[in-house]
Design an enzyme around this catalytic site. Structure first.
Site, PDB file in Angstrom:
ATOM      1  N   ASP A 102      -3.415  11.457  15.360  1.00  0.00           N
ATOM      2  CA  ASP A 102      -4.290  11.840  16.748  1.00  0.00           C
ATOM      3  C   ASP A 102      -5.596  11.653  16.335  1.00  0.00           C
ATOM      4  O   ASP A 102      -6.020  12.757  16.361  1.00  0.00           O
ATOM      5  CB  ASP A 102      -3.772  12.180  17.883  1.00  0.00           C
ATOM      6  N   TRP A 156       4.265   3.097  20.709  1.00  0.00           N
ATOM      7  CA  TRP A 156       3.736   2.469  21.677  1.00  0.00           C
ATOM      8  C   TRP A 156       4.369   2.267  23.327  1.00  0.00           C
ATOM      9  O   TRP A 156       3.385   1.863  24.252  1.00  0.00           O
ATOM     10  CB  TRP A 156       4.299   0.942  21.244  1.00  0.00           C
ATOM     11  N   LYS A 157       5.030   3.144  23.247  1.00  0.00           N
ATOM     12  CA  LYS A 157       5.501   3.412  25.256  1.00  0.00           C
ATOM     13  C   LYS A 157       5.369   2.149  25.580  1.00  0.00           C
ATOM     14  O   LYS A 157       5.141   1.688  26.826  1.00  0.00           O
ATOM     15  CB  LYS A 157       4.358   4.190  25.980  1.00  0.00           C
ATOM     16  N   LEU A 158       5.686   1.238  25.205  1.00  0.00           N
ATOM     17  CA  LEU A 158       6.613  -0.134  25.640  1.00  0.00           C
ATOM     18  C   LEU A 158       6.910  -0.145  27.353  1.00  0.00           C
ATOM     19  O   LEU A 158       7.758   0.692  27.904  1.00  0.00           O
ATOM     20  CB  LEU A 158       6.912  -1.431  25.164  1.00  0.00           C
ATOM     21  N   THR A 177       6.100  13.973  30.580  1.00  0.00           N
ATOM     22  CA  THR A 177       6.021  15.932  30.590  1.00  0.00           C
ATOM     23  C   THR A 177       4.385  15.497  31.533  1.00  0.00           C
ATOM     24  O   THR A 177       4.420  16.740  31.813  1.00  0.00           O
ATOM     25  CB  THR A 177       5.722  16.478  29.978  1.00  0.00           C
ATOM     26  N   GLN A 198      -0.535  22.456  25.386  1.00  0.00           N
ATOM     27  CA  GLN A 198       0.965  22.787  25.494  1.00  0.00           C
ATOM     28  C   GLN A 198       1.292  23.647  26.100  1.00  0.00           C
ATOM     29  O   GLN A 198       1.162  24.804  26.021  1.00  0.00           O
ATOM     30  CB  GLN A 198       1.736  22.221  24.398  1.00  0.00           C
ATOM     31  N   GLY A 253       1.244  17.757  16.073  1.00  0.00           N
ATOM     32  CA  GLY A 253      -0.508  17.516  15.677  1.00  0.00           C
ATOM     33  C   GLY A 253      -1.308  18.742  15.379  1.00  0.00           C
ATOM     34  O   GLY A 253      -0.862  19.154  14.319  1.00  0.00           O
TER      35      GLY A 253
HETATM   36  O1  C5P Z   1      -1.544  18.167  18.819  1.00  0.00           O
HETATM   37  P1  C5P Z   1       0.232  17.885  19.482  1.00  0.00           P
HETATM   38  O2  C5P Z   1       0.917  18.957  18.498  1.00  0.00           O
HETATM   39  O3  C5P Z   1       0.180  18.430  20.722  1.00  0.00           O
HETATM   40  O4  C5P Z   1       0.654  16.812  19.559  1.00  0.00           O
HETATM   41  C1  C5P Z   1       1.486  16.202  20.370  1.00  0.00           C
HETATM   42  C2  C5P Z   1       1.824  14.766  20.456  1.00  0.00           C
HETATM   43  O5  C5P Z   1       2.321  14.372  20.864  1.00  0.00           O
HETATM   44  C3  C5P Z   1       0.296  13.608  20.899  1.00  0.00           C
HETATM   45  O6  C5P Z   1       0.640  12.584  19.237  1.00  0.00           O
HETATM   46  C4  C5P Z   1       0.994  13.574  22.252  1.00  0.00           C
HETATM   47  O7  C5P Z   1       0.980  12.465  22.952  1.00  0.00           O
HETATM   48  C5  C5P Z   1       2.981  13.755  22.234  1.00  0.00           C
HETATM   49  N1  C5P Z   1       3.744  14.163  22.768  1.00  0.00           N
HETATM   50  C6  C5P Z   1       3.502  15.351  23.534  1.00  0.00           C
HETATM   51  N2  C5P Z   1       4.024  14.804  24.859  1.00  0.00           N
HETATM   52  C7  C5P Z   1       4.972  14.573  25.236  1.00  0.00           C
HETATM   53  C8  C5P Z   1       4.932  13.163  24.694  1.00  0.00           C
HETATM   54  C9  C5P Z   1       3.603  13.180  23.662  1.00  0.00           C
HETATM   55  O8  C5P Z   1       2.179  15.751  23.333  1.00  0.00           O
HETATM   56  N3  C5P Z   1       5.537  14.627  26.100  1.00  0.00           N
END
Ligand code: C5P
Length: 229
Positions: free
Chosen positions: A12, A62-64, A116, A186, A206
Site C-alpha cells: 500500500d 482488484w475487487k471486481l 468490513t 483496524q 501491512g
Molecule cells: O496495513 P494493514 O495491515 O492494515 O493493511 C491491511 C490491508 O488489507 C490493506 O491493503 C487493506 O486495504 C486490506 N483490507 C483490510 N480490511 C478488509 C479488506 C482488505 O484491511 N476488510
C-alpha cells in the site's frame, strides 16, 4: 528463518518505485505480496509481472464488480498475467463469471463477502434485509456453490468461514496485529497466531511491517509468531 508463504504483505504505497524499494528491503523474508487499487492504477500490473519473475506470489486486489460478461473478460486477462489470487465481490453472477474465466489457470478467485467498513445500519440503508454477520454467512455459502477458491474475511469471521467451508478453502484475513504493533485503523484486529488458530489460511499484514523502521526485522518477528501454528 525463511519466508512463510501464508504471510501476505500489502504494497500500500503510492508509487511503483516505492513498492519496488519495499520489496527489495524485505528480500527473502517475504514471498507473497498484495497489490491494491492505488498501485494498480499507477503501474501495478507491471510490478506484478516483475514480482512473478522474481519467484514471488502475487495477490491482485482488484475487487471486481460488474456485469458477468465484463467480469469474465477482465478475469480472463488477469488469469493470463500468471498471478496467484484475484478478488471479486461476492455476488453469485460475479463469482460464477470469474470462476469460468480463470479456467484451468493457476489463478485462485477470492470473494469479498461484506466489506468490513460496512455496519448493519449501512447495509439496511443499502436495502439489504440481512445484518453483516448473516450476509457474510450467506455469501460464504454462495461462494462455495459458485466454485470460488476462498474468501477474504476479518479474523473474527475466519472461524465461521472455516467451519462452513472445510479444510481446503482459502480464508485470507487482513486486520492482523501483533501485541507489539500499533492497531492503526483496524478496530477488530487479531494476533497472527490467533488468526491462524481461528482458521485463516493466509494473513494480510501491512503497516506493522511496511511502516517499521526495519521492515525485514518486523516481518521476521511476525513469521516467528506464526511458526508452529
Ligand atoms: O496495513 P494493514 O495491515 O492494515 O493493511 C491491511 C490491508 O488489507 C490493506 O491493503 C487493506 O486495504 C486490506 N483490507 C483490510 N480490511 C478488509 C479488506 C482488505 O484491511 N476488510
Amino acid at each position: 528463518m525463511t519466508a512463510d508463504p501464508r504471510l501476505i504483505i500489502p504494497l500500500d504505497l503510492p508509487t511503483v518505485d516505492e513498492a519496488r524499494a519495499m520489496v527489495e528491503r524485505l528480500g527473502d523474508s517475504v514471498s507473497f505480496y498484495k497489490i491494491g487499487l492505488e498501485l494498480l492504477a499507477t503501474g501495478g500490473m507491471g510490478l506484478a509481472g516483475e514480482l512473478k519473475a522474481q519467484g514471488k506470489q502475487v495477490f491482485l486486489d482488484w475487487k471486481l464488480h460488474d456485469i458477468g460478461a465484463t467480469v469474465e473478460r477482465s478475469a480472463r486477462v488477469l488469469a493470463g498475467a500468471g498471478c496467484d489470487l484475484l478478488t471479486v465481490h461476492a455476488e453469485p453472477q460475479v463469482m460464477r463469471s470469474a470462476v469460468l474465466a480463470r479456467g484451468a489457470s493457476d489463478l485462485k478467485i477470492l470473494a469479498v463477502t461484506v466489506l468490513t467498513s460496512l455496519t448493519d445500519a449501512d447495509l439496511a440503508e443499502m436495502g439489504y434485509a440481512f445484518g453483516a454477520r448473516d450476509l457474510v454467512e450467506r455469501r460464504i455459502r454462495q461462494a462455495i456453490d459458485c466454485g470460488v477458491d476462498g474468501v477474504v474475511s476479518s479474523p473474527h469471521e475466519a472461524a465461521l468461514a472455516r467451519e462452513i467451508a472445510g479444510p481446503d478453502f482459502l480464508v485470507v484475513t487482513p486486520g492482523v496485529r501483533s501485541d507489539w504493533s500499533a492497531k492503526n485503523d483496524q478496530a477488530r484486529a487479531a494476533t497472527p497466531a490467533d488468526a491462524l488458530r481461528a482458521g485463516a489460511s493466509h494473513l494480510v499484514c501491512g503497516r506493522p511491517i511496511t511502516a517499521a523502521t526495519d521492515p525485514r526485522e518486523a516481518a521476521l518477528k511476525v513469521i516467528a509468531e506464526m511458526a508452529g501454528v
